[in-house]
Scaffold this motif. Sequence first.
Motif, PDB file in Angstrom:
ATOM      1  N   SER A 113       0.853  -1.198   0.000  1.00  0.00           N
ATOM      2  CA  SER A 113       0.000   0.000   0.000  1.00  0.00           C
ATOM      3  C   SER A 113       0.883   1.241   0.000  1.00  0.00           C
ATOM      4  O   SER A 113       2.106   1.137   0.196  1.00  0.00           O
ATOM      5  CB  SER A 113      -0.908   0.016   1.234  1.00  0.00           C
ATOM      6  OG  SER A 113      -0.190   0.424   2.375  1.00  0.00           O
ATOM      7  N   THR A 114       0.292   2.378  -0.201  1.00  0.00           N
ATOM      8  CA  THR A 114       1.057   3.637  -0.183  1.00  0.00           C
ATOM      9  C   THR A 114       1.520   3.969   1.224  1.00  0.00           C
ATOM     10  O   THR A 114       2.370   4.851   1.399  1.00  0.00           O
ATOM     11  CB  THR A 114       0.183   4.800  -0.731  1.00  0.00           C
ATOM     12  OG1 THR A 114      -1.063   4.798  -0.036  1.00  0.00           O
ATOM     13  CG2 THR A 114      -0.054   4.659  -2.216  1.00  0.00           C
ATOM     14  N   GLU A 115       0.965   3.294   2.248  1.00  0.00           N
ATOM     15  CA  GLU A 115       1.446   3.487   3.629  1.00  0.00           C
ATOM     16  C   GLU A 115       2.479   2.410   4.007  1.00  0.00           C
ATOM     17  O   GLU A 115       2.791   2.236   5.188  1.00  0.00           O
ATOM     18  CB  GLU A 115       0.266   3.418   4.622  1.00  0.00           C
ATOM     19  CG  GLU A 115      -0.514   4.720   4.736  1.00  0.00           C
ATOM     20  CD  GLU A 115      -1.465   4.882   3.572  1.00  0.00           C
ATOM     21  OE1 GLU A 115      -2.059   3.875   3.164  1.00  0.00           O
ATOM     22  OE2 GLU A 115      -1.601   6.019   3.064  1.00  0.00           O
ATOM     23  N   ASN A 116       2.956   1.705   2.995  1.00  0.00           N
ATOM     24  CA  ASN A 116       3.949   0.641   3.208  1.00  0.00           C
ATOM     25  C   ASN A 116       3.406  -0.521   4.033  1.00  0.00           C
ATOM     26  O   ASN A 116       4.113  -1.132   4.826  1.00  0.00           O
ATOM     27  CB  ASN A 116       5.241   1.196   3.838  1.00  0.00           C
ATOM     28  CG  ASN A 116       6.290   1.473   2.779  1.00  0.00           C
ATOM     29  OD1 ASN A 116       6.149   1.024   1.630  1.00  0.00           O
ATOM     30  ND2 ASN A 116       7.317   2.196   3.144  1.00  0.00           N
ATOM     31  N   LEU A 117       2.103  -0.803   3.868  1.00  0.00           N
ATOM     32  CA  LEU A 117       1.554  -2.027   4.416  1.00  0.00           C
ATOM     33  C   LEU A 117       1.704  -3.110   3.348  1.00  0.00           C
ATOM     34  O   LEU A 117       1.527  -2.834   2.146  1.00  0.00           O
ATOM     35  CB  LEU A 117       0.084  -1.853   4.795  1.00  0.00           C
ATOM     36  CG  LEU A 117      -0.228  -0.847   5.905  1.00  0.00           C
ATOM     37  CD1 LEU A 117      -1.735  -0.762   6.133  1.00  0.00           C
ATOM     38  CD2 LEU A 117       0.463  -1.249   7.215  1.00  0.00           C
ATOM     39  N   LEU A 118       1.993  -4.316   3.793  1.00  0.00           N
ATOM     40  CA  LEU A 118       2.212  -5.408   2.855  1.00  0.00           C
ATOM     41  C   LEU A 118       1.122  -6.454   3.039  1.00  0.00           C
ATOM     42  O   LEU A 118       0.931  -6.976   4.143  1.00  0.00           O
ATOM     43  CB  LEU A 118       3.590  -6.056   3.095  1.00  0.00           C
ATOM     44  CG  LEU A 118       3.924  -7.281   2.247  1.00  0.00           C
ATOM     45  CD1 LEU A 118       3.995  -6.921   0.772  1.00  0.00           C
ATOM     46  CD2 LEU A 118       5.238  -7.898   2.713  1.00  0.00           C
ATOM     47  N   ALA A 119       0.373  -6.729   1.977  1.00  0.00           N
ATOM     48  CA  ALA A 119      -0.663  -7.777   1.994  1.00  0.00           C
ATOM     49  C   ALA A 119      -0.125  -8.979   1.227  1.00  0.00           C
ATOM     50  O   ALA A 119       0.433  -8.824   0.126  1.00  0.00           O
ATOM     51  CB  ALA A 119      -1.937  -7.257   1.353  1.00  0.00           C
ATOM     52  N   LEU A 120      -0.310 -10.162   1.808  1.00  0.00           N
ATOM     53  CA  LEU A 120       0.199 -11.368   1.160  1.00  0.00           C
ATOM     54  C   LEU A 120      -0.886 -12.437   1.146  1.00  0.00           C
ATOM     55  O   LEU A 120      -1.740 -12.503   2.048  1.00  0.00           O
ATOM     56  CB  LEU A 120       1.423 -11.910   1.919  1.00  0.00           C
ATOM     57  CG  LEU A 120       2.676 -11.031   1.907  1.00  0.00           C
ATOM     58  CD1 LEU A 120       3.715 -11.608   2.844  1.00  0.00           C
ATOM     59  CD2 LEU A 120       3.234 -10.899   0.501  1.00  0.00           C
ATOM     60  N   GLY A 121      -0.836 -13.285   0.121  1.00  0.00           N
ATOM     61  CA  GLY A 121      -1.753 -14.428   0.047  1.00  0.00           C
ATOM     62  C   GLY A 121      -0.983 -15.677  -0.344  1.00  0.00           C
ATOM     63  O   GLY A 121      -0.006 -15.599  -1.102  1.00  0.00           O
ATOM     64  N   GLY A 122      -1.409 -16.804   0.168  1.00  0.00           N
ATOM     65  CA  GLY A 122      -0.692 -18.021  -0.138  1.00  0.00           C
ATOM     66  C   GLY A 122      -1.631 -19.186  -0.363  1.00  0.00           C
ATOM     67  O   GLY A 122      -2.856 -19.050  -0.308  1.00  0.00           O
ATOM     68  N   GLU A 123      -0.968 -20.316  -0.621  1.00  0.00           N
ATOM     69  CA  GLU A 123      -1.749 -21.525  -0.883  1.00  0.00           C
ATOM     70  C   GLU A 123      -2.428 -22.044   0.383  1.00  0.00           C
ATOM     71  O   GLU A 123      -3.239 -22.967   0.315  1.00  0.00           O
ATOM     72  CB  GLU A 123      -0.834 -22.600  -1.485  1.00  0.00           C
ATOM     73  CG  GLU A 123      -0.389 -22.240  -2.889  1.00  0.00           C
ATOM     74  CD  GLU A 123       0.549 -23.292  -3.485  1.00  0.00           C
ATOM     75  OE1 GLU A 123       0.951 -24.202  -2.745  1.00  0.00           O
ATOM     76  OE2 GLU A 123       0.885 -23.169  -4.688  1.00  0.00           O
ATOM     77  N   ASP A 124      -2.114 -21.443   1.536  1.00  0.00           N
ATOM     78  CA  ASP A 124      -2.788 -21.809   2.788  1.00  0.00           C
ATOM     79  C   ASP A 124      -4.137 -21.110   2.914  1.00  0.00           C
ATOM     80  O   ASP A 124      -4.793 -21.201   3.953  1.00  0.00           O
ATOM     81  CB  ASP A 124      -1.900 -21.484   3.996  1.00  0.00           C
ATOM     82  CG  ASP A 124      -1.491 -20.019   4.030  1.00  0.00           C
ATOM     83  OD1 ASP A 124      -1.912 -19.253   3.098  1.00  0.00           O
ATOM     84  OD2 ASP A 124      -0.787 -19.593   4.949  1.00  0.00           O
ATOM     85  N   LYS A 125      -4.531 -20.386   1.861  1.00  0.00           N
ATOM     86  CA  LYS A 125      -5.824 -19.702   1.810  1.00  0.00           C
ATOM     87  C   LYS A 125      -5.989 -18.672   2.933  1.00  0.00           C
ATOM     88  O   LYS A 125      -7.074 -18.436   3.449  1.00  0.00           O
ATOM     89  CB  LYS A 125      -6.991 -20.707   1.850  1.00  0.00           C
ATOM     90  CG  LYS A 125      -6.956 -21.695   0.702  1.00  0.00           C
ATOM     91  CD  LYS A 125      -8.066 -22.713   0.793  1.00  0.00           C
ATOM     92  CE  LYS A 125      -7.909 -23.774  -0.286  1.00  0.00           C
ATOM     93  NZ  LYS A 125      -8.909 -24.845  -0.135  1.00  0.00           N
ATOM     94  N   ILE A 126      -4.856 -18.080   3.296  1.00  0.00           N
ATOM     95  CA  ILE A 126      -4.836 -17.030   4.315  1.00  0.00           C
ATOM     96  C   ILE A 126      -4.359 -15.734   3.655  1.00  0.00           C
ATOM     97  O   ILE A 126      -3.446 -15.759   2.827  1.00  0.00           O
ATOM     98  CB  ILE A 126      -3.879 -17.399   5.492  1.00  0.00           C
ATOM     99  CG1 ILE A 126      -4.333 -18.701   6.160  1.00  0.00           C
ATOM    100  CG2 ILE A 126      -3.806 -16.261   6.516  1.00  0.00           C
ATOM    101  CD1 ILE A 126      -5.612 -18.597   6.946  1.00  0.00           C
TER     102      ILE A 126
END
Length: 1376
Positions: A180-193
């Motif tokens: 994000s522009t606030e340097n938040l990092l969103a991640l997704g994986g094969e663990d469906k999380i």
Amino acid sequence: MWIPSTRNFSFSSTNQKIFLWSSGTLVHPEAVFEQVFSILEKAWSGSPVQFAWQKTLGNFLAVTGDDRTVKIFDRHGQKRNEISLPGNCVAMDWDKDGDTLAMITDKSSAIFLWDANTSKTSQLDSGMRDALSFLLWSRVGTLLAVGTTKGNLLIYNRQTSRKIPVLGKHTKRITCGCWSTENLLALGGEDKIITISNQEGDTIRQTSVSSDPSDMQFSVMKTDERISTRESTVSVVVGKRTLFLFNLNDPDNPIDLKFQQPYGSIVTYRWYGDGYIMIGFSRGCFVVISTHIREIGQEIFQAHNHKDNLSSIAISQSLNKAASCGDNCIKIHDLSDLREMYAIINLDDENKGVDQLAWTDDGQLLAVSTQRGSLHVFLTKLPILGDACSTRIACLTSLLEVTVANHVEREVPVTVSVEVEPSFVAVGVYHLAVGMNNRAWFYALGENNVKKLKDVEYLGTVASMRLNSDYAAALFEGKVQLHMIESEGLDAQEERETRLFPADDDKFRILCHALTSDFLIYGTDTGVINYFYIEDWQYVSEYRHPVSVRKIFPDPNGTRLAFIDDKSDGFVYCPVNDRLYEIPNFSPTIKGILWENWPMDKGVFVAFDDDKVYTYVFHQDAIQGSKIILAGGTEVPFSHKPLLLYNGELTCQTQSGKTNNIYLSTHRFLGNLKDLGPNELKQMLTQTLLLKRFSEAWEVCRLLNDQSGWNELGKACLHHMEVDFAIRVYRTLGNAGMVMSLEQIKGIEDHNLLAGHLAMFTNDFNLAQDLYLASSCPIAALEMRKDLQHWDSALQLAKRLAPDQIPFISKEYAMQLEFMGDYVNALAHYEKGITGNNKHQEHDEACLAGVAQMSIRMGDIRRGVNQAIKHPSRLLKRDCGAILESMKQFSEAAQLYERGQYYDKAASVYIRCKNWAKVGELLPHVSSPKIHLQYAKAKEADGRYKEAVVAYEHAKQWDSVIRLYLDHLNNPEKAVTIVRETQSLDGAKMVARFFLQLGDYGSAIQFLVMSKCNNEAFTLAQQHNKMEIYADIITSESTTNEDYQSIALHFEGEKKHFQAGKFFLLCGQYGRALKHFMKSPSTEDNLAIEMAIETVGRAKDEALTSELIDYLMGESDGMPKDAKYLFRLYMALKQYREAARTAIIIAREEQCSGNYRNAHDVLFNMYSELKTQKIKIPSEMATNLMILHSYILVKIHVKRGDHMKGARMLIRVANNISKFPSHIVPILTSTVIECHRAGLKNSAFNFAAMLMRPEYRNKIDLKYKKKIEAMVRRPDTTETEEPTTACPYCSFQLPECQLLCPSCKNNLPYCIATGQHMVQDDWTVCPHCDFPALYSEFKNMLQTENICPMCSERINIVHLKKINDCTEYLKPEDGD
């Protein structure tokens, strides 16, 4: 769950302009989809490739396939580097500035970093033991996130080289993520999380999804009230079917958007605009939805772009375009109107279909990869680089191509291939310059060819460049270098070849510059604008502005300069007079200014920003002074950069490198005007007048044919000092006064004086005064104010310009102040107006008069009265007297009236103050009855009756005069005289009363009748036996029937039949009147019979008529009355036939008695009456009248000595001698004598023989007896033959005295002057009796006798008219 409705949209190309390119590309006219290059490596063939554009700059394209290498290409398709990797590249990403490319492989835990500036590759050990699966640079910082196949995370800070490993972030492979522009990092994986972490790697939010996440993005959801623009929503595709929206601010309520089966699976999606998402589906559709909570569930837009499949979509915010690819084509839409298909790019050779799609950040290049491993790059937006010099323009038409064109001069466009992709372009009269960084290439433009001249390196990166015919000026790093373009072969001095501005000792920075044919002009950060004259190689002008000058734009001649300063305000500077004019309504978004290049439209320029062009006009020669006005605005299409303005036509450069012409809305009058209505024509007229296009305005006025339009044009011509054109307009209007005024001033060379006159003509008097005062003839301002009667202003001007005029203006100003009631200031100005000069005596007298009047009004009565008395004017004395009288100052007012000889007014005022002595003195001069009356009353009250009576006489108060004469002055004679003269009723009563007291009843009755007191008069007459007097008086007055009846009854009682009959007749009682007249005793004049006849005539009663006829015939009393009374009765009764018979009898009796004249008159009167009543004349009457008239003519002829005519008339009489029984012998004797004298011897003998008869012989006069006897004894039968004349009826010649025509048997009319028969060509009539006469004979007779022989009326000879057509007098009249 959201199920979108399945709506199908079909696209029609009827409103779209689509061009077909040779590469099989359909393009919008403004679009540029030129294929720049294609890449197809053998190692990649058969499998898709990954690629990534360098962020921000877009100069490099990184491409990788299954060959364990990453190849770096520049934007022209040249391979710049090749990076070998230990395994196939799994992921790669450029940092936010495009400086570093990070890569990971499936075979290594190292991170590979390639530096774009040094072209060197470095390795970074991740420290992770498992394989790397995910890589992403932060969008705002230098952080790099790397995920592994086992769910671990590494956050690397390139700036600090710090590595933060986060183990167990996910339990399985990390497959997707986003910053994000606030340097938040969103991640997704094969663990469906899905995890949300901060830049330290700490998890701050976490949620689970139902299937594998992919394509994760941060964005801002659309809400009603936007609290902040922070990216708080994570969107992710779940299981290729669902779009999952996770709001960090509302983690408990995620939104799960599911789609229908027909769309297929979600391929990809993109956020854009205000919370909109564009989603691409595998079966070829793409859908636009809104994330606003109210709009969720609605499709904003849906299109089935591709028949079989859709593989990718891309959005360019800078281009405002969206692209989708699928099958073997790319389709591009405009985001502002998705329904419009902007372009279609067909890749016919790609039978396996296309794969991925990506734009550079600036939107210039679009790359598309294919399923077979090839890559194609298209130019979607050119840098808008262009320049203009006069009407010539140069544009970047491709990345390495510049086109020079001059559409105005109709020159053939010239295309110049350049070596580098330029960052600036400049064009001059004969040259073209292109360049980038600190280098420029110069080309000479020939008629048919282009020759490269040289390239020049400058001391810094060139920001802009300008050319003229000989020189180039380059701006770099706050400096301008001026140098010759072609120095070889020119006899140029060395110091004139080049020069750097500013000089070393100057501390300012140049921010902008321009080059005209004569000047180098530049603006600095200190606000200085300098003009450097190239021919003299020195500065000629300097202007200092309060803030720095950002951009400058000289007009084609360099005599006017528009500039934009650091506050984004616009100005026009004129170096000729060093004047600055602010541009009104200047938008802070303005990017540039263009001056009109059409030579007839100097002073027009446009200022433009991204959306609009504003037309301004610099009105230099206006009577209000020079100023700039905004004429209007014109919308400009997206991404159009204006280059040239020529006669209202704006040439713009577009993103495609082409030019597009826009007609300014302010110049619509240049189109066809004939089909426009009156309202549109009025708008056109306003536009032409704003732009000073008077010839076009004339044409509009001619079509409009409206007085107001011509007036508007005339006023505009005056406003802009176009005197000759204004004369033309006002002559068309028929305004002769204005034409004459303009003709008088058109030769004036003094600008201010001419402007002053024109301002005065437009009623702007204050401006006119200012202009006059600034001119060579300031006295004109004073003359204008005097003409306008603005005396206050005139006085102020006179003090400065013409002190000798002050007295005269003061007088006029004083008169105005007096009229307004400001007497204090009026007095002061009247006093100032006195010159004391004998030359201006009349003026001084007017001022002194004003002083006198104002002194009185101010209360200084003594001074005012003295001034008025000294003053020679009578009117002043009257006016001052009136003022004093209104102020109740009667004695002074009367004094002034008297001095001014206004005696009536003086006497009136003296009376008001009871000064009777003065009134008496003035009375001889007074004409007003009212004043005399007032004075008379006062004198009567004092007992001074003689003075009173004189005053009453002057006042015409006759009743009072009579009263005083009777009651106080004992002068009844005077009173009676006045009553008779004035017929005063009240006076008559007073006199009657006076005579009654004296016992003079007759006089009393007379004055009672005069005063309309008939009853009193009647009573008095009865009492004192004065009825005859009363009767005489009352018949002369207008009296009622009752009064007459009273008198008649009185006389009836007194047996006075005649008076009784007379008054019965007056009151209309005819029967009683007739009885009394018939009873009345006969008198000599037989007045009673006359009155009886009148009574019967008025009564028109047959019984009364019969009664009177019987009386006249003597049947009642046996005494027949004279026949003349019977004749008068018939005449009164209008029984003309009976009257005629009676008249003949009366005439016969008169003839027998020898009264021939009476007989003649009776017959003539009867003849005239019958003629008037249009009754036929009895022949006996006509014959008798003719014979009697012939007898009367004898005396006239004999008297005039015309014995022949006398003899002829006597013969006619003698032939009818039986009608003259009383005078047979005398008539025959006269006939014999006159015939003898006239030479009618035979006729004399015949009548002499008749006299010799026994019954006549002894009666012959002894004087003539012997002579007549001798004639008989010695007969002479000779006779002069009678002349003949034509019959007026039939023209038969017969003797002139014969009255019966033997031819036509008509009785002929006879001449009343001669007795001869009438002839047609010598006809006249008596003006009174209408009897005919021979014109010549009657005229001769009237020379001596001015009386008509027939009617005895006097005739003026001038009234005698000859009658040419006597037909109406020749109607034969048959006798009875």
